[in-house]
Design an enzyme around this catalytic site. Structure first.
Site, PDB file in Angstrom:
ATOM      1  N   THR A  46       0.856  -1.186   0.000  1.00  0.00           N
ATOM      2  CA  THR A  46       0.000   0.000   0.000  1.00  0.00           C
ATOM      3  C   THR A  46       0.900   1.248   0.000  1.00  0.00           C
ATOM      4  O   THR A  46       2.073   1.174   0.367  1.00  0.00           O
ATOM      5  CB  THR A  46      -0.958  -0.012   1.207  1.00  0.00           C
ATOM      6  N   THR A  48       1.556   4.434   1.599  1.00  0.00           N
ATOM      7  CA  THR A  48       2.393   4.936   2.695  1.00  0.00           C
ATOM      8  C   THR A  48       3.302   3.847   3.239  1.00  0.00           C
ATOM      9  O   THR A  48       4.463   4.098   3.570  1.00  0.00           O
ATOM     10  CB  THR A  48       1.520   5.527   3.822  1.00  0.00           C
ATOM     11  N   CYS A  49       2.787   2.637   3.305  1.00  0.00           N
ATOM     12  CA  CYS A  49       3.569   1.520   3.836  1.00  0.00           C
ATOM     13  C   CYS A  49       4.796   1.254   2.972  1.00  0.00           C
ATOM     14  O   CYS A  49       5.885   0.988   3.481  1.00  0.00           O
ATOM     15  CB  CYS A  49       2.698   0.271   3.922  1.00  0.00           C
ATOM     16  N   SER A  50       4.626   1.320   1.655  1.00  0.00           N
ATOM     17  CA  SER A  50       5.707   0.996   0.713  1.00  0.00           C
ATOM     18  C   SER A  50       6.610   2.183   0.404  1.00  0.00           C
ATOM     19  O   SER A  50       7.769   1.989   0.045  1.00  0.00           O
ATOM     20  CB  SER A  50       5.120   0.485  -0.604  1.00  0.00           C
ATOM     21  N   LEU A  54       7.989   1.151   5.685  1.00  0.00           N
ATOM     22  CA  LEU A  54       9.008   0.098   5.584  1.00  0.00           C
ATOM     23  C   LEU A  54      10.351   0.659   5.121  1.00  0.00           C
ATOM     24  O   LEU A  54      11.387   0.307   5.707  1.00  0.00           O
ATOM     25  CB  LEU A  54       8.524  -1.035   4.673  1.00  0.00           C
TER      26      LEU A  54
END
Length: 159
Positions: A46, A48-50, A54
């Site tokens: 997703t 923001t996560c990517s 992370l």
């Protein structure tokens, strides 16, 4: 009520993949006799996560390790997705990519969220926690739609 500093990490099993295949790890094994930062994201791949969450932990992984802190990433995704996401993000060896496939750990922590409006079902809230020997010392839970307190930079500055 969500987990709080001073609380023990609840006992739940998670999945991960390494060269030997899919493995189950229980949280007592994961957290016992070590210092661990666990950060959770609503979903692998997703935005923001990517793009931010992370990658920040990947970039600062050695800073955590130099302080004797292990790092783990968790999402309510299957272990194959977590492995593929880790490979696509060049996650270093030692940064565990953990699958909470059914959301059991997110629920046990009291940090689950309902993302059915987005077609994602039950997910984990975005958070980071720091635990020593299975006891939460610090907890950083994001407000909905935000990415501030669970970043690698903020966690490093706070512990």
């Amino acid at each position: 009520m969500p987990i709080q500093p001073g609380d023990a990490i609840p006992e739940v099993t998670l999945k991960h993949i390494d060269d030997g295949g899919v493995h189950t790890i229980d949280t007592p094994t994961l957290f016992a006799h070590r210092n661990v930062v666990l950060f959770a994201v609503p979903g692998a791949f997703t935005p923001t996560c990517s793009e931010r969450h992370l990658p920040g932990f990947v970039e600062r992984f050695d800073e955590f390790r130099d302080r004797g802190i292990e790092v783990a990433c968790m999402a309510v995704n299957d272990p194959f997705v977590m492995q593929a996401w880790g490979e696509s993000q060049n996650v270093p060896a030692g940064l565990r990519m953990l699958s909470d496939g059914n959301g059991d750990f997110a629920r046990a922590l009291g940090l689950e969220m309902d993302a059915t409006a987005f077609g994602m079902g039950l997910r984990s809230k975005r958070f980071a926690l720091y635990a020593e020997d299975g006891v939460v010392k610090q907890l950083f839970v994001e407000a909905p739609g935000e990415f501030k307190v669970s970043s690698a930079e903020h966690v490093l500055a706070s512990i």
